[in-house]
Design a protein around this motif. Sequence first.
Motif, mmCIF file in Angstrom:
data_model
loop_
_atom_site.group_PDB
_atom_site.id
_atom_site.type_symbol
_atom_site.label_atom_id
_atom_site.label_comp_id
_atom_site.label_asym_id
_atom_site.label_seq_id
_atom_site.Cartn_x
_atom_site.Cartn_y
_atom_site.Cartn_z
ATOM 1 N N ALA A 159 0.820 -1.209 0.000
ATOM 2 C CA ALA A 159 0.000 0.000 0.000
ATOM 3 C C ALA A 159 0.853 1.258 0.000
ATOM 4 C CB ALA A 159 -0.941 -0.005 1.208
ATOM 5 N N SER A 160 1.966 1.248 0.740
ATOM 6 C CA SER A 160 2.818 2.442 0.734
ATOM 7 C C SER A 160 3.468 2.633 -0.631
ATOM 8 C CB SER A 160 3.862 2.385 1.849
ATOM 9 O OG SER A 160 4.799 1.352 1.658
ATOM 10 N N ASP A 161 3.835 1.520 -1.322
ATOM 11 C CA ASP A 161 4.320 1.639 -2.696
ATOM 12 C C ASP A 161 3.280 2.322 -3.571
ATOM 13 O OD1 ASP A 161 6.524 0.158 -1.862
ATOM 14 O OD2 ASP A 161 5.867 -1.696 -2.826
ATOM 15 N N ILE A 162 2.028 1.900 -3.428
ATOM 16 C CA ILE A 162 0.951 2.469 -4.245
ATOM 17 C C ILE A 162 0.774 3.952 -3.934
ATOM 18 C CG2 ILE A 162 -1.520 2.376 -4.718
ATOM 19 C CD1 ILE A 162 0.398 0.037 -5.828
ATOM 20 N N HIS A 163 0.904 4.331 -2.681
ATOM 21 C CA HIS A 163 0.829 5.749 -2.316
ATOM 22 C C HIS A 163 1.874 6.555 -3.081
ATOM 23 C CE1 HIS A 163 0.770 9.379 0.181
ATOM 24 N NE2 HIS A 163 2.086 9.258 0.232
ATOM 25 N N TYR A 164 3.122 6.092 -3.057
ATOM 26 C CA TYR A 164 4.199 6.819 -3.740
ATOM 27 C C TYR A 164 3.999 6.818 -5.258
ATOM 28 C CZ TYR A 164 6.669 6.432 0.751
ATOM 29 O OH TYR A 164 7.030 6.498 2.077
ATOM 30 N N LEU A 165 3.550 5.689 -5.803
ATOM 31 C CA LEU A 165 3.312 5.619 -7.246
ATOM 32 C C LEU A 165 2.165 6.528 -7.669
ATOM 33 C CD1 LEU A 165 3.725 1.869 -8.266
ATOM 34 C CD2 LEU A 165 4.935 3.838 -9.208
ATOM 35 N N TYR A 166 1.102 6.533 -6.896
ATOM 36 C CA TYR A 166 -0.026 7.401 -7.210
ATOM 37 C C TYR A 166 0.402 8.866 -7.206
ATOM 38 C CZ TYR A 166 -4.328 10.045 -6.611
ATOM 39 O OH TYR A 166 -5.325 10.973 -6.734
ATOM 40 N N ASP A 167 1.179 9.258 -6.200
ATOM 41 C CA ASP A 167 1.707 10.627 -6.173
ATOM 42 C C ASP A 167 2.494 10.934 -7.443
ATOM 43 O OD1 ASP A 167 0.620 11.299 -3.760
ATOM 44 O OD2 ASP A 167 2.507 11.262 -2.635
ATOM 45 N N GLY A 168 3.411 10.014 -7.799
ATOM 46 C CA GLY A 168 4.282 10.264 -8.934
ATOM 47 C C GLY A 168 3.551 10.276 -10.260
ATOM 48 N N ASP B 292 4.898 17.184 -13.743
ATOM 49 C CA ASP B 292 5.998 17.228 -12.770
ATOM 50 C C ASP B 292 6.464 15.804 -12.509
ATOM 51 O OD1 ASP B 292 7.731 17.530 -10.675
ATOM 52 O OD2 ASP B 292 6.343 18.639 -9.380
ATOM 53 N N ASP B 293 7.735 15.499 -12.800
ATOM 54 C CA ASP B 293 8.268 14.149 -12.626
ATOM 55 C C ASP B 293 9.092 13.982 -11.358
ATOM 56 O OD1 ASP B 293 7.082 13.215 -14.892
ATOM 57 O OD2 ASP B 293 8.871 13.313 -16.149
ATOM 58 N N ALA C 205 8.327 13.442 -8.129
ATOM 59 C CA ALA C 205 7.941 12.301 -7.283
ATOM 60 C C ALA C 205 8.146 10.978 -8.006
ATOM 61 C CB ALA C 205 6.486 12.442 -6.841
ATOM 62 N N LEU C 206 7.920 10.947 -9.302
ATOM 63 C CA LEU C 206 8.106 9.715 -10.066
ATOM 64 C C LEU C 206 9.589 9.338 -10.123
ATOM 65 C CD1 LEU C 206 6.068 7.881 -11.445
ATOM 66 C CD2 LEU C 206 6.552 9.052 -13.598
ATOM 67 N N ASP C 207 10.449 10.329 -10.321
ATOM 68 C CA ASP C 207 11.886 10.063 -10.407
ATOM 69 C C ASP C 207 12.473 9.608 -9.070
ATOM 70 O OD1 ASP C 207 11.891 10.707 -13.076
ATOM 71 O OD2 ASP C 207 12.585 12.767 -12.787
ATOM 72 N N SER C 208 11.825 9.983 -7.963
ATOM 73 C CA SER C 208 12.336 9.593 -6.643
ATOM 74 C C SER C 208 11.572 8.410 -6.053
ATOM 75 C CB SER C 208 12.254 10.787 -5.675
ATOM 76 O OG SER C 208 10.912 11.185 -5.470
ATOM 77 N N TYR C 209 10.710 7.771 -6.861
ATOM 78 C CA TYR C 209 9.861 6.685 -6.350
ATOM 79 C C TYR C 209 10.674 5.579 -5.682
ATOM 80 C CZ TYR C 209 7.317 2.296 -6.359
ATOM 81 O OH TYR C 209 6.792 1.087 -5.981
ATOM 82 N N SER C 210 11.665 5.061 -6.385
ATOM 83 C CA SER C 210 12.418 3.933 -5.849
ATOM 84 C C SER C 210 13.098 4.299 -4.534
ATOM 85 C CB SER C 210 13.464 3.469 -6.872
ATOM 86 O OG SER C 210 14.171 2.348 -6.406
ATOM 87 N N GLU C 211 13.706 5.446 -4.483
ATOM 88 C CA GLU C 211 14.404 5.876 -3.270
ATOM 89 C C GLU C 211 13.432 6.042 -2.101
ATOM 90 O OE1 GLU C 211 17.141 9.675 -1.753
ATOM 91 O OE2 GLU C 211 16.453 9.545 -3.826
ATOM 92 N N ARG C 212 12.295 6.693 -2.347
ATOM 93 C CA ARG C 212 11.316 6.925 -1.269
ATOM 94 C C ARG C 212 10.715 5.614 -0.777
ATOM 95 N NH1 ARG C 212 6.892 10.587 -3.567
ATOM 96 N NH2 ARG C 212 6.258 10.912 -1.394
ATOM 97 N N ALA C 213 10.332 4.756 -1.727
ATOM 98 C CA ALA C 213 9.714 3.488 -1.339
ATOM 99 C C ALA C 213 10.687 2.610 -0.567
ATOM 100 C CB ALA C 213 9.199 2.765 -2.580
ATOM 101 N N LEU C 214 11.933 2.519 -1.038
ATOM 102 C CA LEU C 214 12.912 1.650 -0.391
ATOM 103 C C LEU C 214 13.277 2.125 1.016
ATOM 104 C CD1 LEU C 214 15.190 0.862 -3.444
ATOM 105 C CD2 LEU C 214 13.972 -0.830 -2.056
ATOM 106 N N ALA C 215 13.272 3.431 1.241
ATOM 107 C CA ALA C 215 13.576 3.943 2.585
ATOM 108 C C ALA C 215 12.577 3.400 3.599
ATOM 109 C CB ALA C 215 13.567 5.468 2.582
ATOM 110 N N ARG C 216 11.300 3.354 3.217
ATOM 111 C CA ARG C 216 10.276 2.830 4.130
ATOM 112 C C ARG C 216 10.317 1.301 4.182
ATOM 113 N NH1 ARG C 216 4.847 1.450 5.009
ATOM 114 N NH2 ARG C 216 3.864 2.662 6.681
ATOM 115 N N ILE C 217 10.588 0.686 3.043
ATOM 116 C CA ILE C 217 10.632 -0.778 2.975
ATOM 117 C C ILE C 217 11.699 -1.342 3.917
ATOM 118 C CG2 ILE C 217 11.336 -2.698 1.476
ATOM 119 C CD1 ILE C 217 9.929 -0.994 -0.816
#
Length: 393
Positions: A306-315, A324-325, A327-339
């Motif tokens: 669900a948190s992945d989907i949150h970040y993807l939806y934002d991006g 605006d890219d 959030a999309l360009d930082s998706y992997s970094e943001r998701a992995l920090a929480r993961i």
Amino acid sequence: MQSQTTQVVIVGGGPSGLLLSQLLHRAGIDTIVLERQTRDYVLGRIRAGVLEHGFVDLLRRAGASARMDRDGMVHHGFHIAHQGRLDRIDLAGSAKGQTVMVYGQTEVTRDLYEARDAMRGQIIHEAANVALHDLTTVRPYVTYEQQGETRRIDTKFIVGADGFHGVSRKSIPSDVLREYEKVYPFGWLGVLSQTSPAADELIYARHDRGFALCSMRNPQLSRYYIQVPLTDRVEDWSDAAFWEELKRRLPDDVARGLQTGPSIEKSIAPLRSFVAEPMRYGALFLAGDAAHIVPPTGAKGLNLAASDIHYLYDGLSDHFLRGDDTALDSYSERALARIWKAERFSWWMTNLLHRFPDMSPADLRLQQADLDYLFSSDAAQASLAENYVGLPY
């Protein structure tokens, strides 16, 4: 060859893929979901049922929360059984009033299917031999087979939410992908039964014979687990043997009040920690079990998706609606920090409560000292509660 065009192809029709499709559709972004199995098969999966507050909020934003809000059970805490007694973690009191929702993943998936049906969302079931093409170009596309015919979907982005064994992660070159894995030397034998739960809140049990968990799906449907060796098979465990072993691992007063009955479903799940990095390759974005697996201790698997989907939806919404890219360009970094924080928590809780085959007497004493410290420290309980209800997105 038949062809279609859409803005986002989502590979995988489980709860994470359906949730992203629903959120994007409500924002005016077109998606097509490809699912290898039938709808009935997807709805027949038995999975976790503890939802973090962030996931609950996402379901409400997606317009798919009515039945959860009516039938779901808000839990303000849970119990840990050890040394024959129960100690309670006060989630609401230790995590600034935040709670969790007990509501089965099967019900979440059913609600999301109904929400997609209401919006006439495109979900293609029994899509065989899905393949991803030209991922590093501006014109990626997906092919699949249905009814003996190969079909094509041209798209801007592809989201791989097709699980650990799906095609999406395998489409990233091996010299790009890094995989981290820890396999645990035991599994969970789970039983679903039409019985009243053992308690009003979940009970996690640490016992010399091994871990146990008393959970529930609703007031008349219970889910129980016991730790078993990886060599065990479901056929080795009759219902009577399961109930007898579960009772041995619970405090006497809980065991005496345990309602037993025939199993509706019985299965053994191995435990592993797994992370794939990065979670983006060109036009492909990984989400959920395609990118990470956690032990079920602490109920983080579905919630991490669900948190992945949150970040993807934002991006994706920023890209299509605002150009605006960032959030999309930082998706992997943001998701992995929480993961990785959730992986740490699940690893810690697994080590706290399970009996490992190679544990020495010193290891056992240290494990008990960890539990004793937990229940002597408000700060330690606050840390556990903060992680259990879900770290902020």
